[in-house]
Design a protein around this motif. Structure first.
Motif, PDB file in Angstrom:
ATOM      1  N   ALA A  89       3.306  10.080  -9.762  1.00  0.00           N
ATOM      2  CA  ALA A  89       2.690  10.287 -11.274  1.00  0.00           C
ATOM      3  C   ALA A  89       1.791  11.578 -11.099  1.00  0.00           C
ATOM      4  O   ALA A  89       1.757  12.242 -12.237  1.00  0.00           O
ATOM      5  CB  ALA A  89       1.596   9.093 -11.337  1.00  0.00           C
ATOM      6  N   VAL A  90       1.256  12.145 -10.255  1.00  0.00           N
ATOM      7  CA  VAL A  90       0.593  13.186 -10.133  1.00  0.00           C
ATOM      8  C   VAL A  90       1.723  14.234 -10.293  1.00  0.00           C
ATOM      9  O   VAL A  90       1.383  15.460 -10.958  1.00  0.00           O
ATOM     10  CB  VAL A  90      -0.217  13.521  -8.789  1.00  0.00           C
ATOM     11  CG1 VAL A  90      -0.645  14.965  -8.459  1.00  0.00           C
ATOM     12  CG2 VAL A  90      -1.413  12.493  -8.849  1.00  0.00           C
ATOM     13  N   GLN A 125       3.824   1.586  -1.163  1.00  0.00           N
ATOM     14  CA  GLN A 125       4.498   1.742  -2.440  1.00  0.00           C
ATOM     15  C   GLN A 125       3.493   2.433  -3.467  1.00  0.00           C
ATOM     16  O   GLN A 125       3.843   3.089  -4.369  1.00  0.00           O
ATOM     17  CB  GLN A 125       4.821   0.303  -3.001  1.00  0.00           C
ATOM     18  CG  GLN A 125       5.828   0.552  -4.382  1.00  0.00           C
ATOM     19  CD  GLN A 125       6.449  -1.084  -4.512  1.00  0.00           C
ATOM     20  OE1 GLN A 125       6.077  -2.006  -4.205  1.00  0.00           O
ATOM     21  NE2 GLN A 125       7.343  -0.933  -5.516  1.00  0.00           N
ATOM     22  N   ARG A 126       2.072   1.839  -3.524  1.00  0.00           N
ATOM     23  CA  ARG A 126       1.176   2.379  -4.499  1.00  0.00           C
ATOM     24  C   ARG A 126       1.186   3.669  -4.212  1.00  0.00           C
ATOM     25  O   ARG A 126       0.747   4.575  -5.130  1.00  0.00           O
ATOM     26  CB  ARG A 126      -0.196   1.681  -4.153  1.00  0.00           C
ATOM     27  CG  ARG A 126      -0.149   0.311  -5.055  1.00  0.00           C
ATOM     28  CD  ARG A 126      -1.677  -0.297  -4.886  1.00  0.00           C
ATOM     29  NE  ARG A 126      -1.510  -1.606  -4.784  1.00  0.00           N
ATOM     30  CZ  ARG A 126      -2.047  -2.095  -3.707  1.00  0.00           C
ATOM     31  NH1 ARG A 126      -2.691  -1.721  -2.727  1.00  0.00           N
ATOM     32  NH2 ARG A 126      -1.840  -3.547  -3.345  1.00  0.00           N
ATOM     33  N   VAL A 127       0.790   4.301  -2.967  1.00  0.00           N
ATOM     34  CA  VAL A 127       0.910   5.736  -2.668  1.00  0.00           C
ATOM     35  C   VAL A 127       2.170   6.541  -3.226  1.00  0.00           C
ATOM     36  O   VAL A 127       1.903   7.659  -3.675  1.00  0.00           O
ATOM     37  CB  VAL A 127       0.681   5.851  -1.003  1.00  0.00           C
ATOM     38  CG1 VAL A 127       0.555   7.217  -0.647  1.00  0.00           C
ATOM     39  CG2 VAL A 127      -0.815   5.169  -0.610  1.00  0.00           C
ATOM     40  N   THR A 128       3.021   5.921  -2.925  1.00  0.00           N
ATOM     41  CA  THR A 128       4.437   6.703  -3.496  1.00  0.00           C
ATOM     42  C   THR A 128       4.433   6.888  -5.060  1.00  0.00           C
ATOM     43  O   THR A 128       4.459   7.929  -5.563  1.00  0.00           O
ATOM     44  CB  THR A 128       5.762   5.953  -3.120  1.00  0.00           C
ATOM     45  OG1 THR A 128       5.879   5.682  -1.573  1.00  0.00           O
ATOM     46  CG2 THR A 128       6.866   6.517  -3.565  1.00  0.00           C
ATOM     47  N   TRP A 129       4.011   5.711  -5.666  1.00  0.00           N
ATOM     48  CA  TRP A 129       3.856   5.788  -7.173  1.00  0.00           C
ATOM     49  C   TRP A 129       2.873   6.743  -7.621  1.00  0.00           C
ATOM     50  O   TRP A 129       2.832   7.410  -8.583  1.00  0.00           O
ATOM     51  CB  TRP A 129       3.596   4.613  -7.692  1.00  0.00           C
ATOM     52  CG  TRP A 129       4.868   3.421  -7.817  1.00  0.00           C
ATOM     53  CD1 TRP A 129       5.583   2.657  -6.697  1.00  0.00           C
ATOM     54  CD2 TRP A 129       5.801   3.557  -8.869  1.00  0.00           C
ATOM     55  NE1 TRP A 129       6.517   1.925  -7.345  1.00  0.00           N
ATOM     56  CE2 TRP A 129       6.739   2.639  -8.569  1.00  0.00           C
ATOM     57  CE3 TRP A 129       5.970   4.177 -10.104  1.00  0.00           C
ATOM     58  CZ2 TRP A 129       8.003   2.321  -9.252  1.00  0.00           C
ATOM     59  CZ3 TRP A 129       7.121   3.871 -10.851  1.00  0.00           C
ATOM     60  CH2 TRP A 129       7.904   3.015 -10.572  1.00  0.00           C
ATOM     61  N   GLY A 130       1.806   6.666  -6.894  1.00  0.00           N
ATOM     62  CA  GLY A 130       0.552   7.724  -7.267  1.00  0.00           C
ATOM     63  C   GLY A 130       1.194   9.179  -7.124  1.00  0.00           C
ATOM     64  O   GLY A 130       0.576  10.062  -7.843  1.00  0.00           O
ATOM     65  N   VAL A 131       1.839   9.366  -5.939  1.00  0.00           N
ATOM     66  CA  VAL A 131       2.099  10.910  -5.648  1.00  0.00           C
ATOM     67  C   VAL A 131       3.047  11.306  -6.861  1.00  0.00           C
ATOM     68  O   VAL A 131       3.104  12.453  -7.402  1.00  0.00           O
ATOM     69  CB  VAL A 131       2.806  11.215  -4.269  1.00  0.00           C
ATOM     70  CG1 VAL A 131       3.364  12.333  -4.115  1.00  0.00           C
ATOM     71  CG2 VAL A 131       1.534  10.810  -3.232  1.00  0.00           C
ATOM     72  N   ARG A 162       0.752  -1.353   0.033  1.00  0.00           N
ATOM     73  CA  ARG A 162      -0.110   0.157  -0.097  1.00  0.00           C
ATOM     74  C   ARG A 162       0.882   1.365  -0.012  1.00  0.00           C
ATOM     75  O   ARG A 162       0.526   2.353  -0.620  1.00  0.00           O
ATOM     76  CB  ARG A 162      -0.923   0.078   1.335  1.00  0.00           C
ATOM     77  CG  ARG A 162      -2.389  -0.651   0.910  1.00  0.00           C
ATOM     78  CD  ARG A 162      -3.169  -0.376   2.219  1.00  0.00           C
ATOM     79  NE  ARG A 162      -2.915  -1.668   2.975  1.00  0.00           N
ATOM     80  CZ  ARG A 162      -3.114  -1.858   4.234  1.00  0.00           C
ATOM     81  NH1 ARG A 162      -3.416  -0.782   5.032  1.00  0.00           N
ATOM     82  NH2 ARG A 162      -2.799  -3.009   4.932  1.00  0.00           N
TER      83      ARG A 162
END
Length: 140
Positions: free
Chosen positions: A121-122, A113-119, A111
């Motif tokens: 990407a934004v 890691q997904r948040v880090t990748w999402g931030v 979870r």
């Protein structure tokens, strides 16, 4: 008004003062007779140092005659064998750590890691839009 300076090749300002006897040693080893290195010019040598005469005052801090300089630290005595400083407080033994739930740890790491990748990407999308806006403004 300035004083005249000697020519650059002259080393007269850096010469030692005349000793008064009119002789100038040519050999550098003759300049420092035994026991005079490190002592100012004209200072009496160890052989000509008079012994202190006033012994009625406090203890003398000058070295005894015949010795010059620092004599080293005072001798030390070793502690007896097996000596240790006294122990006044014993710390508590370390406690046992709780067991780790590896499945829960893996899920939390995924979870995060997904948040880090999402931030990321934004942030990349915002930077891409800004670059496009700046390029279009510079062209038109």
């Amino acid at each position: 008004m300035t004083t005249p300076r000697p020519d650059p090749a002259s080393d007269e300002p850096w010469r030692r003062p005349d000793s008064g006897d009119g002789s100038t040693p040519d050999n550098p080893t003759d300049q420092h007779p035994a026991g005079t290195i490190g002592r100012p010019l004209g200072a009496p040598g160890p052989a000509s140092t008079p012994a202190p005469t006033n012994t009625s005052g406090p203890a003398s801090t000058s070295p005894p005659s015949g010795t010059a300089g620092y004599g080293g630290p005072p001798p030390t005595t070793a502690p007896p064998p097996g000596w240790r400083p006294p122990v006044h407080l014993r710390p508590a033994p370390p406690r046992r750590l709780p067991a780790q739930d590896m499945a829960t740890l893996d899920a939390q790491e995924q979870r995060a890691q997904r948040v880090t990748w999402g931030v990321g990407a934004v942030a990349a999308a915002v930077l891409l839009i800004l670059v496009c806006l700046l390029c279009t403004r510079a062209l038109f």
